[in-house]
Write a protein that holds these residues in place. Structure first.
Motif, PDB file in Angstrom:
ATOM      1  N   PRO A 254       0.545  -1.257   0.161  1.00  0.00           N
ATOM      2  CA  PRO A 254       0.103   0.041  -0.065  1.00  0.00           C
ATOM      3  C   PRO A 254       0.911   1.267  -0.013  1.00  0.00           C
ATOM      4  N   ASP A 255       0.444   2.239  -0.725  1.00  0.00           N
ATOM      5  CA  ASP A 255       0.877   3.741  -0.763  1.00  0.00           C
ATOM      6  C   ASP A 255       0.448   4.330   0.613  1.00  0.00           C
ATOM      7  N   LEU A 256       1.171   4.737   1.614  1.00  0.00           N
ATOM      8  CA  LEU A 256       0.802   5.331   2.899  1.00  0.00           C
ATOM      9  C   LEU A 256       0.757   6.530   2.623  1.00  0.00           C
ATOM     10  N   ARG A 257       1.150   7.333   1.265  1.00  0.00           N
ATOM     11  CA  ARG A 257       1.324   8.724   1.397  1.00  0.00           C
ATOM     12  C   ARG A 257      -0.016   9.340   1.658  1.00  0.00           C
ATOM     13  N   PHE A 258      -1.186   8.400   1.375  1.00  0.00           N
ATOM     14  CA  PHE A 258      -2.616   9.097   1.742  1.00  0.00           C
ATOM     15  C   PHE A 258      -3.451   7.949   2.239  1.00  0.00           C
ATOM     16  N   ASP A 259      -4.407   8.331   2.918  1.00  0.00           N
ATOM     17  CA  ASP A 259      -5.184   7.262   3.557  1.00  0.00           C
ATOM     18  C   ASP A 259      -6.524   6.702   2.611  1.00  0.00           C
ATOM     19  N   MET A 260      -7.366   7.212   2.607  1.00  0.00           N
ATOM     20  CA  MET A 260      -8.529   6.567   1.609  1.00  0.00           C
ATOM     21  C   MET A 260      -8.548   5.133   1.978  1.00  0.00           C
ATOM     22  N   GLU A 261      -8.658   4.727   3.196  1.00  0.00           N
ATOM     23  CA  GLU A 261      -8.586   3.275   3.548  1.00  0.00           C
ATOM     24  C   GLU A 261      -9.993   2.718   3.032  1.00  0.00           C
ATOM     25  N   PHE A 262      -9.947   1.144   2.912  1.00  0.00           N
ATOM     26  CA  PHE A 262     -11.274   0.605   2.810  1.00  0.00           C
ATOM     27  C   PHE A 262     -12.186   0.496   3.860  1.00  0.00           C
ATOM     28  N   VAL A 263     -13.364   0.635   3.546  1.00  0.00           N
ATOM     29  CA  VAL A 263     -14.385   0.580   4.583  1.00  0.00           C
ATOM     30  C   VAL A 263     -15.265  -0.572   4.045  1.00  0.00           C
ATOM     31  N   GLU A 264     -15.609  -1.568   5.026  1.00  0.00           N
ATOM     32  CA  GLU A 264     -16.300  -2.764   4.628  1.00  0.00           C
ATOM     33  C   GLU A 264     -17.780  -2.333   4.954  1.00  0.00           C
ATOM     34  N   LEU A 265     -18.698  -2.678   4.006  1.00  0.00           N
ATOM     35  CA  LEU A 265     -20.006  -2.162   4.370  1.00  0.00           C
ATOM     36  C   LEU A 265     -21.108  -3.529   4.394  1.00  0.00           C
ATOM     37  N   ASN A 266     -20.411  -4.694   4.581  1.00  0.00           N
ATOM     38  CA  ASN A 266     -21.333  -5.708   4.601  1.00  0.00           C
ATOM     39  C   ASN A 266     -22.383  -5.840   5.532  1.00  0.00           C
ATOM     40  N   ASP A 267     -22.260  -5.016   6.697  1.00  0.00           N
ATOM     41  CA  ASP A 267     -23.329  -5.214   7.675  1.00  0.00           C
ATOM     42  C   ASP A 267     -24.288  -4.137   7.488  1.00  0.00           C
ATOM     43  N   ILE A 268     -24.110  -3.002   6.708  1.00  0.00           N
ATOM     44  CA  ILE A 268     -25.219  -1.989   6.495  1.00  0.00           C
ATOM     45  C   ILE A 268     -25.682  -2.299   4.896  1.00  0.00           C
ATOM     46  N   ALA A 269     -24.838  -2.607   4.067  1.00  0.00           N
ATOM     47  CA  ALA A 269     -25.317  -2.643   2.704  1.00  0.00           C
ATOM     48  C   ALA A 269     -26.281  -3.938   2.422  1.00  0.00           C
ATOM     49  N   LYS A 270     -25.858  -4.862   2.906  1.00  0.00           N
ATOM     50  CA  LYS A 270     -26.511  -6.320   2.498  1.00  0.00           C
ATOM     51  C   LYS A 270     -27.779  -6.263   3.380  1.00  0.00           C
ATOM     52  N   GLY A 271     -28.920  -6.922   2.657  1.00  0.00           N
ATOM     53  CA  GLY A 271     -30.145  -7.144   3.262  1.00  0.00           C
ATOM     54  C   GLY A 271     -31.167  -6.096   2.848  1.00  0.00           C
ATOM     55  N   HIS A 272     -30.887  -5.496   1.958  1.00  0.00           N
ATOM     56  CA  HIS A 272     -31.824  -4.248   1.379  1.00  0.00           C
ATOM     57  C   HIS A 272     -32.320  -4.546   0.262  1.00  0.00           C
ATOM     58  N   ASP A 273     -32.460  -5.740  -0.199  1.00  0.00           N
ATOM     59  CA  ASP A 273     -32.896  -6.322  -1.496  1.00  0.00           C
ATOM     60  C   ASP A 273     -32.364  -5.679  -2.639  1.00  0.00           C
ATOM     61  N   PHE A 274     -30.940  -5.270  -2.589  1.00  0.00           N
ATOM     62  CA  PHE A 274     -30.138  -4.904  -3.688  1.00  0.00           C
ATOM     63  C   PHE A 274     -29.227  -6.477  -4.125  1.00  0.00           C
ATOM     64  N   PRO A 275     -29.815  -7.019  -5.006  1.00  0.00           N
ATOM     65  CA  PRO A 275     -29.292  -8.268  -5.204  1.00  0.00           C
ATOM     66  C   PRO A 275     -27.674  -8.593  -5.512  1.00  0.00           C
ATOM     67  N   ILE A 276     -27.333  -7.629  -6.013  1.00  0.00           N
ATOM     68  CA  ILE A 276     -25.636  -7.527  -6.117  1.00  0.00           C
ATOM     69  C   ILE A 276     -24.986  -7.741  -4.874  1.00  0.00           C
ATOM     70  N   PHE A 277     -25.455  -6.849  -3.830  1.00  0.00           N
ATOM     71  CA  PHE A 277     -24.610  -6.657  -2.584  1.00  0.00           C
ATOM     72  C   PHE A 277     -25.032  -7.990  -1.782  1.00  0.00           C
ATOM     73  N   ASP A 278     -26.447  -8.406  -2.118  1.00  0.00           N
ATOM     74  CA  ASP A 278     -26.698  -9.603  -1.336  1.00  0.00           C
ATOM     75  C   ASP A 278     -26.064 -10.952  -1.676  1.00  0.00           C
ATOM     76  N   ALA A 279     -25.660 -10.873  -2.923  1.00  0.00           N
ATOM     77  CA  ALA A 279     -24.940 -12.024  -3.194  1.00  0.00           C
ATOM     78  C   ALA A 279     -23.362 -11.961  -3.376  1.00  0.00           C
ATOM     79  N   ALA A 280     -22.895 -10.834  -2.784  1.00  0.00           N
ATOM     80  CA  ALA A 280     -21.439 -10.458  -2.765  1.00  0.00           C
ATOM     81  C   ALA A 280     -21.174 -11.183  -1.358  1.00  0.00           C
ATOM     82  N   GLU A 281     -19.625 -11.478  -1.455  1.00  0.00           N
ATOM     83  CA  GLU A 281     -19.001 -12.006  -0.444  1.00  0.00           C
ATOM     84  C   GLU A 281     -18.452 -10.831   0.365  1.00  0.00           C
ATOM     85  N   LEU A 282     -17.863  -9.700  -0.385  1.00  0.00           N
ATOM     86  CA  LEU A 282     -17.662  -8.558   0.142  1.00  0.00           C
ATOM     87  C   LEU A 282     -18.270  -7.192  -0.540  1.00  0.00           C
TER      88      LEU A 282
END
Lengths: 592, 592
Positions: A289-317
């Motif tokens: 990783p280039d640490l000269r800047f943050d822009m870190e990954f934020v995992e959204l499984n817990d809040i993005a899944k379960g809202h009937d958006f099939p692409i997210f619901d089927a995704a591992e991450l």
């Protein structure tokens, strides 16, 4: 003119020399005629000195000076005089030389490109006439930097009791890893040497030999299909130590790196952070990783899944990054372009979801159909996104989407100017997996190389474990990353015959293959092999990264092009039939 | 035991450490059981420390210590204690370690030879197990010396503004000189790289590139039929400078040599004498005379000819040396043996004439029939021979007999113990001929190499002269000789296209051959080539000579044997058929 080519070089005369008679030699950078005066800039490696010729005082000499072409090599004698209009941009800018004698040492045809910091020559012509390209300040400075960096490396390692040992260039071919260059042996018909891809086995043998601390700045060779910025021959700072743990190695080579930055760039690097491979992948989708800047990954499984958006619901991450302050600048068309960029085969994202938090508070997104603004504000909270920012989200198989999002992170970092020149962010990445399972060939590959030791606590599991256990083994391996470039990598090595043999088994070697290729090393393990480990730094890459440049080619005096060709000397080339005869070889071209 | 392999190395503990708890790691040099006490010598690169185990205090530990074999790798913890019987031959001889913990890090099979200064292992077995041979002090010290010599070379040249530039290893094959190793290019089917015999053309291009002062410690390669003490890969200190005369170069590299002797051996070498090639041949019959002893050639034409001794009368040259103090020791049988030694094909003398001046005043000679004692006393006067000495005289064609007498001089110098270890006699040999006429091939060969410049005053003669003029041309070439070994050699180079082209003509190149092989260099001469010159030192040889040793092999970590084979890794070796296929090569062995 007497037979001494120069009393001074072209970079050293100052006001304190005014009145002295001097002899200089160098190249004509350029000339200017101003009525009765002719000025010539004389250049060498050390600088530029202005020469002046006075038509009234010496017509013949001045006429000769007017005939000098660019890059002529000349020798002059004259007096150092104070300049009426000083040039504060030039170290010699206080003085000029009133020339009394001039000798052309060698003429020059007109150079095919300008010998200036910014040249008009393209890559190919500069490669062909590399000897003129090196006359340009930026290239010359790169060569001098490289030389200084090598010397400082040696001084530091010497101060730490390392011994530089030259290992052989003509070694044995092994099919593992990249392709070897081979060298037919005339004295041993039908047999071949190989050029080393690294001195790996030799440095381990030096540890078994009791050398304790070894290093070498050494040429290595790989016959690869050349990608941009790869060279068939490259240089490593290659090191190995005995009776050491990871801690000893990281401390020693962090010390080396700090020393090099201090003594070439006068930069103090603080202590280097460390991050496990797993953490680097989760936070940045990259093991460098280039640490000269943050822009870190934020995992959204817990809040993005379960809202009937099939692409997210089927995704591992489901995972995203937040790009600051671009919401109002990026049009729908820009977003479409960026999505297409992510969908190129090189990256292979299925799509790119974005949520724009406009400066005025309005939210625009590609998933408005599935999520309310309030729900998207929860995403924003989690990602630290504020009005003006854009959240980019990708989803799918975890390993793949992380790699895709890493590409986007780097692209946005670059577009937002977050990868600043002169900013250096080193990082140790540690705890790499020992083995990688390759689905296609249905075998394990060594993540680092076959001599890497599993971590102490994994050794017994490695000797006895099942397939799934093997996948989970961690290695005592580490990489040094600076600004997103892998500068160095190494590991604690196996020093036990049984463990090494087991590793070759796992990597798909038969007992016979392992013995034939590495029998000498496994044999050596039975005669008192100490625990040991080491590291190798990519020296060309280190030069480039320290100078904020992306191409290693600019730090190699005579690089090869992407076809592995030296354009200047035109190599490789056909050889005499006799030469092939002596080697008992016949060339037999088969079109693929 | 905690996870730090050592608190100290095996060479650093002194009386001042008594009472401290320490952790050491190393190899078992040897063990001794003395009743209730077991002593173990623990060795690493830095020294040997004595461990002591007390049976009464800890029976289990002592029994474990007794089981340790030679070259086992162990880690111990213990207390530093004063030794009752000190060992003043060992830096750690005042102390020993009372061991409280012992861990075997790795066992060892019994080594195939003893790891002692004087070993019982023959050359072949030590080459095969080189990693054990390097554990021996003399070999280890050679490696450390080499490393130090390289670093001091770099420090000195850096202090003189030299830039170390890496030149490529994959270059272009040229039929001139020794045979190249070639490397097939997979990306360019049917084409080959060559490994460099030296970076000659590249360092000249670096001068044209304005680098001004270049050096490199660099691997070079020659595919020669290996004679004793030749290696297919060897190392040079390679240097080049611009805007220099011979004087500048000799001064710079005399400075380097003095620096190296001072900073590695603490020896001050005085100023180096200089001798022309012609003078060296006349006085010593060699262009690399060993000046540790005199025994100069004395020409006897004027007094030996014209006395009806047909052998002398027919000879171009009658020349002798005087060996001091052996007249009464050397029997007729000894003299016969020496004559036969001179008549071996390697030397090829027709005979050897001697005149013994016995201690009692009697003269015994092989030419008593032709010369009276009084006449022989005139010889003795001229040769500085006194009672007890022997005059040896050879005669025939001047060039040949000088070479023969050189062999005898060296042999007698050796027998008389005149080539003393630790005595260093450097010498610059200068003013070499430019060209050598080869009767067999009826062409000129370059005495140095094809890029060597004739002396300034010979340049015009070279461009226009006839055959005999060519033979008489002198080159701006020089060798550094120490104790009869050629350590380095170099020259001022041609930097003019016309002169270089003329040289290629004289050396039998067609215009097309010269253009194809060296067109890039001659082209570069037309874009502002400065006057330049350089030198290369044989680094392996320098290491050996500085240590009074004759074999370079002892200063190379992993040398090859006389068949060019690495006995340890067993290279060269056959490669995969696939590998050859990829290169479009077929092996087709033809018995000669």
């Amino acid at each position: 003119m007497d037979h001494m080519y120069r009393s001074h070089n072209c970079g050293e005369l100052r006001a304190s020399h005014i009145g002295q008679g001097v002899t200089l030699s160098g190249w004509v950078q350029k000339g200017r005629d101003l009525g009765g005066m002719t000025f010539v800039d004389l250049r060498d490696r050390y600088g530029i000195t202005q020469l002046v010729f006075n038509l009234d005082a010496n017509e013949e000499l001045t006429m000769a000076a007017r005939k000098l072409g660019r890059e002529f090599v000349v020798q002059i004698k004259g007096q150092v005089e104070e300049r009426s209009s000083k040039n504060s941009n030039r170290a010699t800018g206080d003085i000029e030389i009133n020339v009394t004698e001039l000798k052309v040492l060698n003429a020059s045809m007109t150079p095919p490109f300008t010998i200036e910091d910014e040249t008009d020559g393209g890559d190919d012509i500069r490669m062909k006439y590399r000897y003129m390209d090196i006359r340009r300040n930026p290239v010359r400075d790169n060569m001098i930097f490289r030389s200084k960096l090598a010397l400082e490396t040696r001084k530091f390692l010497d101060s730490q009791d390392f011994v530089e040992v030259e290992t052989p260039c003509l070694i044995k071919s092994t099919p593992e890893g990249a392709r070897d260059f081979v060298v037919p042996s005339r004295l041993n018909p039908g047999q071949f040497y190989a050029l080393p891809q690294s001195p790996q086995t030799f440095k381990q043998l030096l540890m078994i030999a009791g050398m304790d601390k070894y290093f070498q700045i050494v040429k290595c060779f790989r016959d690869e299909d050349l990608r941009a910025d790869r060279q068939p021959e490259f240089t490593q700072i290659d090191c190995e130590m005995s009776f050491v743990t990871i801690e000893d190695i990281l401390n020693t080579f962090e010390g080396l790196t700090k020393h090099l930055f201090k003594h070439t760039l006068d930069r103090d690097l603080g202590d280097f952070p460390r991050m496990s491979y797993d953490e680097a992948m989760e936070r940045y989708g990259s093991d460098k990783p280039d640490l000269r800047f943050d822009m870190e990954f934020v995992e959204l499984n817990d809040i993005a899944k379960g809202h009937d958006f099939p692409i997210f619901d089927a995704a591992e991450l489901v995972v995203g990054i937040c790009a600051k302050g671009i919401a109002d600048d990026y049009s729908n068309k820009d977003m479409k372009k960026l999505t297409e960029w992510m969908q190129r085969p090189q990256i292979g994202a299925k799509g790119l979801i974005y949520v724009k938090l406009m400066a005025d508070g309005i939210i625009k997104s590609t998933v408005g159909k599935y999520y309310t603004d309030d729900q998207l504000r929860i995403w924003a909270d989690k990602m630290g996104a504020e009005p003006g920012d854009v959240m980019f989200i990708v989803s799918g198989e975890a390993e793949k989407v992380r790699k895709q999002l890493n590409e986007l992170r780097l692209e946005m970092g670059s577009r937002l100017g977050l990868m600043k020149d002169g900013d250096f962010k080193p990082l140790w990445v540690i705890d790499f997996p020992l083995l990688e399972w390759d689905e296609d060939s249905e075998r394990f590959h060594a993540m680092h190389h076959p001599f890497t030791s599993p971590k102490q606590e994994d050794m017994n599991r490695m000797l006895t474990g099942d397939h799934e256990t093997m996948k989970a083994l961690r290695a005592d391996a580490y990489d040094l990353v600076i600004n997103g470039s892998e500068i160095g990598g190494g590991s604690i090595r196996i020093h036990d015959r049984e463990l090494q043999s087991r590793n070759f088994d796992l990597l798909g070697f038969t007992k016979e293959e392992a013995e034939e290729q590495f029998g000498f090393l496994m044999g050596a393990f039975e005669y008192g092999a100490p625990p040991h480990g080491g590291i190798a730094f990519g020296f060309d890459r280190l030069c480039a990264v320290m100078n904020g440049q992306s191409s290693i080619r600019d730090f190699i005096a005579f690089p090869k092009n992407n076809q592995g060709r030296d354009m200047m000397i035109d190599a490789p080339s056909p050889v005499d039939g006799d030469q092939l005869n002596d080697l008992n070889l016949v060339f037999d071209f088969k079109e693929d």
